[in-house]
Design an enzyme around this catalytic site. Structure first.
Site, PDB file in Angstrom:
ATOM      1  N   ILE A 189       0.817  -1.205   0.000  1.00 58.80           N
ATOM      2  CA  ILE A 189       0.000   0.000   0.000  1.00 58.80           C
ATOM      3  C   ILE A 189       0.854   1.259   0.000  1.00 58.80           C
ATOM      4  O   ILE A 189       0.342   2.359  -0.090  1.00 58.80           O
ATOM      5  CB  ILE A 189      -0.990   0.034   1.194  1.00 58.80           C
ATOM      6  CG1 ILE A 189      -0.250  -0.254   2.502  1.00 58.80           C
ATOM      7  CG2 ILE A 189      -2.117  -0.953   0.985  1.00 58.80           C
ATOM      8  CD1 ILE A 189      -1.137  -0.130   3.729  1.00 58.80           C
ATOM      9  N   GLY A 190       2.146   1.089   0.080  1.00 60.47           N
ATOM     10  CA  GLY A 190       3.009   2.265   0.035  1.00 60.47           C
ATOM     11  C   GLY A 190       4.464   1.852  -0.040  1.00 60.47           C
ATOM     12  O   GLY A 190       4.831   0.754   0.352  1.00 60.47           O
ATOM     13  N   GLY A 249       8.312   3.585   0.727  1.00 60.49           N
ATOM     14  CA  GLY A 249       9.033   4.756   1.220  1.00 60.49           C
ATOM     15  C   GLY A 249      10.518   4.482   1.278  1.00 60.49           C
ATOM     16  O   GLY A 249      10.978   3.428   0.845  1.00 60.49           O
ATOM     17  N   PHE A 304      12.235   3.799   3.740  1.00 60.98           N
ATOM     18  CA  PHE A 304      12.501   2.714   4.676  1.00 60.98           C
ATOM     19  C   PHE A 304      12.275   1.351   4.028  1.00 60.98           C
ATOM     20  O   PHE A 304      12.956   0.400   4.309  1.00 60.98           O
ATOM     21  CB  PHE A 304      11.564   2.904   5.866  1.00 60.98           C
ATOM     22  CG  PHE A 304      11.720   1.899   6.964  1.00 60.98           C
ATOM     23  CD1 PHE A 304      12.581   2.164   8.014  1.00 60.98           C
ATOM     24  CD2 PHE A 304      11.003   0.725   6.970  1.00 60.98           C
ATOM     25  CE1 PHE A 304      12.722   1.249   9.046  1.00 60.98           C
ATOM     26  CE2 PHE A 304      11.138  -0.196   7.997  1.00 60.98           C
ATOM     27  CZ  PHE A 304      12.008   0.076   9.038  1.00 60.98           C
ATOM     28  N   GLY A 305      11.301   1.281   3.162  1.00 61.89           N
ATOM     29  CA  GLY A 305      10.969   0.007   2.543  1.00 61.89           C
ATOM     30  C   GLY A 305       9.527   0.034   2.082  1.00 61.89           C
ATOM     31  O   GLY A 305       8.969   1.098   1.832  1.00 61.89           O
ATOM     32  N   LYS A 306       8.941  -1.154   1.975  1.00 60.76           N
ATOM     33  CA  LYS A 306       7.563  -1.217   1.496  1.00 60.76           C
ATOM     34  C   LYS A 306       6.582  -1.330   2.659  1.00 60.76           C
ATOM     35  O   LYS A 306       6.912  -1.879   3.692  1.00 60.76           O
ATOM     36  CB  LYS A 306       7.390  -2.427   0.584  1.00 60.76           C
ATOM     37  CG  LYS A 306       8.037  -2.210  -0.767  1.00 60.76           C
ATOM     38  CD  LYS A 306       7.830  -3.407  -1.678  1.00 60.76           C
ATOM     39  CE  LYS A 306       8.478  -3.118  -3.018  1.00 60.76           C
ATOM     40  NZ  LYS A 306       8.708  -4.332  -3.808  1.00 60.76           N
ATOM     41  N   VAL A 307       5.383  -0.835   2.433  1.00 58.46           N
ATOM     42  CA  VAL A 307       4.332  -0.967   3.434  1.00 58.46           C
ATOM     43  C   VAL A 307       3.254  -1.884   2.859  1.00 58.46           C
ATOM     44  O   VAL A 307       2.765  -1.665   1.753  1.00 58.46           O
ATOM     45  CB  VAL A 307       3.727   0.398   3.800  1.00 58.46           C
ATOM     46  CG1 VAL A 307       2.701   0.237   4.913  1.00 58.46           C
ATOM     47  CG2 VAL A 307       4.802   1.373   4.222  1.00 58.46           C
ATOM     48  N   LYS A 341       5.190  -2.322   7.807  1.00 59.14           N
ATOM     49  CA  LYS A 341       6.291  -1.645   7.129  1.00 59.14           C
ATOM     50  C   LYS A 341       7.516  -2.520   7.263  1.00 59.14           C
ATOM     51  O   LYS A 341       7.987  -2.788   8.363  1.00 59.14           O
ATOM     52  CB  LYS A 341       6.504  -0.282   7.789  1.00 59.14           C
ATOM     53  CG  LYS A 341       7.487   0.612   7.101  1.00 59.14           C
ATOM     54  CD  LYS A 341       7.180   2.074   7.400  1.00 59.14           C
ATOM     55  CE  LYS A 341       8.106   2.645   8.437  1.00 59.14           C
ATOM     56  NZ  LYS A 341       7.986   4.074   8.635  1.00 59.14           N
ATOM     57  N   ASP A 362       8.377  16.399   9.309  1.00 55.73           N
ATOM     58  CA  ASP A 362       7.959  16.034   7.958  1.00 55.73           C
ATOM     59  C   ASP A 362       6.438  16.072   7.851  1.00 55.73           C
ATOM     60  O   ASP A 362       5.809  15.125   7.414  1.00 55.73           O
ATOM     61  CB  ASP A 362       8.516  14.653   7.593  1.00 55.73           C
ATOM     62  CG  ASP A 362       8.560  14.429   6.089  1.00 55.73           C
ATOM     63  OD1 ASP A 362       8.337  15.411   5.342  1.00 55.73           O
ATOM     64  OD2 ASP A 362       8.792  13.287   5.658  1.00 55.73           O
TER      65      ASP A 362
END
Ligand SMILES: *[C@@H]1O[C@H](CO)[C@@H](O)[C@H](O)[C@H]1NC(C)=O
Ligand SMILES: *[C@@H]1O[C@H](CO)[C@@H](O)[C@H](O)[C@H]1NC(C)=O
Ligand SMILES: *[C@@H]1O[C@H](CO)[C@@H](O)[C@H](O)[C@H]1NC(C)=O
Ligand SMILES: *[C@@H]1O[C@H](CO)[C@@H](O)[C@H](O)[C@H]1NC(C)=O
Ligand SMILES: *[C@@H]1O[C@H](CO)[C@@H](O)[C@H](O)[C@H]1NC(C)=O
Ligand SMILES: *[C@@H]1O[C@H](CO)[C@@H](O)[C@H](O)[C@H]1NC(C)=O
Ligand SMILES: *[C@@H]1O[C@H](CO)[C@@H](O)[C@H](O)[C@H]1NC(C)=O
Length: 836
Positions: free
Chosen positions: A503-504, A506, A508-511, A525, A621
């Site tokens: 679903i996302g 970033g 950091f990695g994938k969500v 995440k 942020d």
């Protein structure tokens, strides 16, 4: 029968028609990529049949701040090492340096690194400490090579998915990095398959194909050491004797005939014939210990990681088929029971096979054992063999000095340890961070670094009154770090990290979307393979999120640090980001009232961040993509700027973050590099404009004066004509007074100087008021609006006291836990002082 045996049986029809490949006639593998480099050498070095090229002439591969090479003046020091002539020179790096290699064929490659530290007049390589990484993962972290064979050679098996490989060498402060030689060589893709049997769960472990492997042990049982020239993939195979727990129970066996390779089983590339031609066998005739006993090898590994254990078998001891039965164990857990090699190898003796297992090592355990023992099958003679063994660590190296080291800081240990220890780590991180920032500051020179005390003081007094209104102190927090999930649970919840459930994505990695067994929805995440930087962010995020609980902050449900993973599970926010509801999607239009309520909710969350703890936490942020909406469109602030408060901030990361949130960035922060809560207020002002105008904050496709929403919006607001540029879908339904109040709030938030901007508490109050004005039945006059203000302030107070009850706030930790206190201080300071 072991699972693998059953699996192999399925291949029988194919195997019957299979051609046998003779080991001697096996054609050597021809690697597509084959970089052999003798670093720091002025001449090419020949090792067996391979030539390691002098890197002095290879300027295209190397980017380094300074060209430094050194010669080892004591050649005798390396004489005991294999390929010793590679260790005579070293390339030295006194700053971050890169080797880059074009990759002709993506897929598995060996990366082999040679290190032998020596001291010269100018350099002390024996005290060097550094990290080595690829673009994707850390290979060696805080590596301290010693002048012995345990660290001199490091081998990694990585799946390269880019057109080039960049190997970075990063010296630690006051240290040098160096390398004596390196290899980047393609290997056949089928060398490592995607699946292995997990000995703990007894289920297949999937996803090996993308894992990085670090060779810990590669042994030829019961036979001689094998040097690279005798192996089609230039591997080294050691001997097993020193690893035997009781050598008296084992004997060497060897076979001089032909080893058969059949398709679907092993191949000369998987292990050469010479490995299969020798074995260590149970010394069955030993009567002193009784007829039944096991033979066990013990290996020193890094605890807290998973290992791929590959066992090689070939029945070189039996005179007839189906006479040898035995069992294999890893860490005393059954890996394969009642192995009958005859049935695996299509009823022929002397056929090479291998079995892959994955074993998870507990945090505190450094002993990995492999055992061969008699089978329980009726009438089987007590016997057992092992021809070869490989032990490879999965995932990127968390840290440590490679082979045989246990002096590492591991996430598992840290999270499992007491808060006191965690505090220590954070203190260390803060110290490191400060030093690092100083270093960066010194380097950048034009940028100023202000010690926290100077600015922190002023800001504190400014905030004091605010804090007294809304201090929501609770002393219940005693270091509960949230729920620790097992990897398997999260794997199941996300349908094995199904790409369709992403679903996302970033930094950091994938969500992933996930559903736990009890039907709870979660957003999972999953961090990129462990880099030190990610590790610190991960820790910080768990630590902070576990202590912050608020209706308008997305909460952490748990985390998983098993198997090298860094996974965080948050409450699932059904309606995604605020941004997706404003533009660029097919989602239904939000009404003005809904938008106002969302703004109010997020303002509450931010207000809590700024004032809910003893010292302010600055989000850093704030943007519409970080405001999430639940199933009732209630707003919650996510990603509390944690990645930015992590101590391992490096320059590239900062610039990425700045770029990513460009358009929201406080110009004062930009100018003066000083961060305060008012920077969040500015960013929130931009979000407010985004909410009312429903357009991206930066839209380069628009005419120049319109590109930046903050500038564009302020221009119209200052003219008192904000209504000209607002979202056409809602412009008809906004009451002028509500719009006016909202516009004024935006204008105050976007003031050039932080001191002119309102606090989040004031912003919240103004937004509540704008909502009130929207809801009012008759047009407002100045008089009744004043009445409303008083009414409203008491409402706001009520809401606040309600929140006080609901929240599990941070703030003042219980006094009986001193480590907790100090950590919380350090932590807030870390947050508060950053960038001041
Ligand atoms: C080393 O070998 C490479 C390729 O085999 C060759 O191009 C180069 O000239 C050699 N360098 C020296 C110093 O002999
Ligand atoms: C290393 O040895 C080579 C000759 O083998 C010499 O030319 C070079 O100057 C030496 N380098 C250093 C740094 O001593
Ligand atoms: C390497 O990784 C890619 C995905 O990143 C995968 O498709 C491929 O099969 C992997 N290669 C090997 C040899 O496992
Ligand atoms: C087995 O072979 C290895 C390697 O050749 C040798 O070092 C070891 O001593 C042998 N062990 C026995 C018991 O003969
Ligand atoms: C049998 O095993 C014992 C215990 O390790 C050992 O001391 C003894 O030498 C072995 N005997 C033979 C004949 O290998
Ligand atoms: C061999 O080791 C396994 C695992 O520790 C154990 O279950 C088994 O009983 C042992 N067998 C013998 C004969 O000692
Ligand atoms: C691991 O092995 C070492 C050396 O054989 C031993 O001293 C230690 O007790 C072992 N640790 C565990 C947990 O078995």
């Amino acid at each position: 029968m072991g699972i693998l045996i059953r699996f192999r049986l399925a291949l029988l029809p194919f195997l019957l028609t299979v051609t046998l490949t003779l080991s001697n006639s096996a054609i050597a593998f021809n690697p597509a990529d084959n970089y052999l480099i003798d670093c720091g050498s002025l001449t090419n070095t020949t090792i067996g049949v391979r030539v390691f090229v002098a890197d002095a002439g290879l300027s295209w591969t190397l980017t380094t701040p300074k060209d430094i090479i050194a010669n080892n003046t004591k050649p005798s020091s390396v004489s005991s090492l294999d390929s010793s002539s590679l260790y005579l020179n070293a390339r030295i790096f006194d700053g971050t340096s890169f080797y880059s290699f074009p990759i002709k064929q993506k897929g598995r490659h060996f990366i082999r690194l040679y290190f032998f530290p020596f001291d010269t007049q100018d350099f002390k390589l024996t005290t060097s400490k550094f990290s080595v990484s690829t673009q994707d993962a850390m290979l060696l972290n805080s590596f301290h090579p010693r002048a012995d064979s345990t660290t001199a050679f490091q081998e990694f098996l990585v799946n390269i998915t880019h057109d080039s490989l960049t190997l970075s060498f990063l010296p630690e402060s006051n240290s040098m990095a160096f390398v004596s030689a390196l290899e980047v060589v393609s290997v056949p893709d089928n060398l490592i398959s995607d699946t292995a049997q997990n000995v703990q769960t007894k289920t297949p472990y999937q996803g090996l194909g993308v894992e990085q492997l670090q060779t810990f042990y590669r042994l030829n049982m019961g036979g001689p050491k094998i040097l690279p020239d005798t192996d089609t993939l230039w591997r080294t195979w050691g001997t097993d004797g020193v690893f035997l727990v009781d050598a008296g129970l084992a004997k060497n066996v060897s076979y001089s005939g032909q080893i058969d390779y059949v398709t679907g089983a092993s191949s000369p590339d998987i292990a050469p014939g010479i490995v299969y031609s020798t074995a260590t066998e149970l010394a069955s005739q030993n009567t002193t210990v009784g007829p039944l006993f096991n033979v066990t090898w013990k290996f020193n590994v890094d605890g807290g990681f998973s290992y791929l254990v590959r066992m090689h078998f070939c029945d070189i001891v039996s005179k007839a088929l189906n006479t040898l039965y035995f069992s294999a164990y890893i860490n005393s857990l059954s890996a394969a029971a009642d192995i009958d090699l005859s049935s695996i190898t299509v009823n022929s003796l002397h056929t090479a096979v291998f079995m892959d297992f994955v074993v998870d090592m507990p945090d505190m355990s450094n002993n990995l054992s492999v055992t061969i023992g008699p089978s329980n099958t009726n009438n089987a003679l007590p016997d057992g063999i092992l021809n070869g063994l490989e032990v490879m660590k999965l995932g990127s190296s968390g840290s440590g000095t490679g082979l045989g080291s246990h002096s590492k800081i591991k996430i598992g240990a840290i999270l499992g340890a007491s808060l006191g220890a965690l505090a220590l780590v954070i203190v260390a991180a803060v110290v490191f961070f400060f030093l690092r920032r100083r270093r960066i500051a010194r380097k950048m020179q034009s940028k100023t670094w202000l010690p926290s005390s100077i600015n922190g003081g002023t800001s504190l007094s400014l905030e004091a009154s605010r804090a007294s209104i809304a201090t929501t102190v609770a002393s219940g927090q005693n270091g509960n770090l949230g729920y620790r999930f097992s990897f398997v649970v999260l794997q199941e919840a996300t349908n094995n990290f199904d790409e369709n459930w992403v679903i996302g994505v970033g930094g950091f990695g994938k969500v992933y979307k996930g559903v736990l067994r009890d039907e709870t929805k979660v957003a999972v995440k999953r961090g990129n393979p462990k880099s030190q930087q990610g590790l610190n962010e991960f820790r910080t995020e768990i630590e902070l999120l576990s202590r912050l609980r608020h209706r308008h902050l997305v909460s952490l449900i748990g985390y998983c640090d098993e198997r090298n993973e860094m996974i965080l599970a948050y409450e699932y926010m059904e309606n995604g980001t605020l941004k997706s509801h404003l533009y660029g999607s097919e989602l239904p239009n939000l009404t003005w009232k809904q938008r106002l309520e969302i703004c109010i909710g997020s303002a509450r969350g931010l207000h809590y961040l700024h004032t809910g703890s003893a010292k302010a936490i600055i989000h850093r942020d704030v943007k519409s993509a970080n405001i999430l909406l639940d199933e009732n469109l209630m707003a919650k602030v996510a990603d509390f700027g944690l990645s930015k408060t992590g101590p391992e901030l490096d320059q590239t990361h900062v610039s990425t973050a700045v770029k990513g949130s460009f358009g929201y960035l406080d110009p004062e922060y930009f100018r003066r590099q000083q961060l305060t809560e008012k920077s969040d207020v500015y960013s929130f002002g931009v979000v407010l404009l985004e909410v009312i105008c429903a357009r991206p904050v930066i839209d380069p496709t628009l005419p120049r004066e319109m590109v930046n929403l903050a500038e564009w919006g302020m221009k119209w607001q200052k003219r008192g004509e904000l209504d000209q540029i607002i979202d056409a879908r809602i412009s008809g339904s906004i009451k002028p007074d509500s719009l006016r109040k909202f516009g004024e709030t935006v204008e105050k938030c976007l003031a050039d100087f932080g001191v002119e901007r309102p606090s989040m508490g004031d912003v919240l109050w103004n937004l509540e008021y704008a909502l009130q004005l929207q809801e009012a039945e008759s047009p407002d006059t100045e008089v009744n609006s004043i009445n409303r203000i008083t009414e409203l302030s008491s409402q706001v107070e009520n809401i606040r006291s309600l929140e006080r009850v609901n929240e599990v706030a941070v703030g003042t930790p219980s006094l009986d836990d001193l480590s907790d206190v100090s950590m919380s201080r350090v932590f807030s300071q870390l947050i508060k002082s950053e960038g001041r």
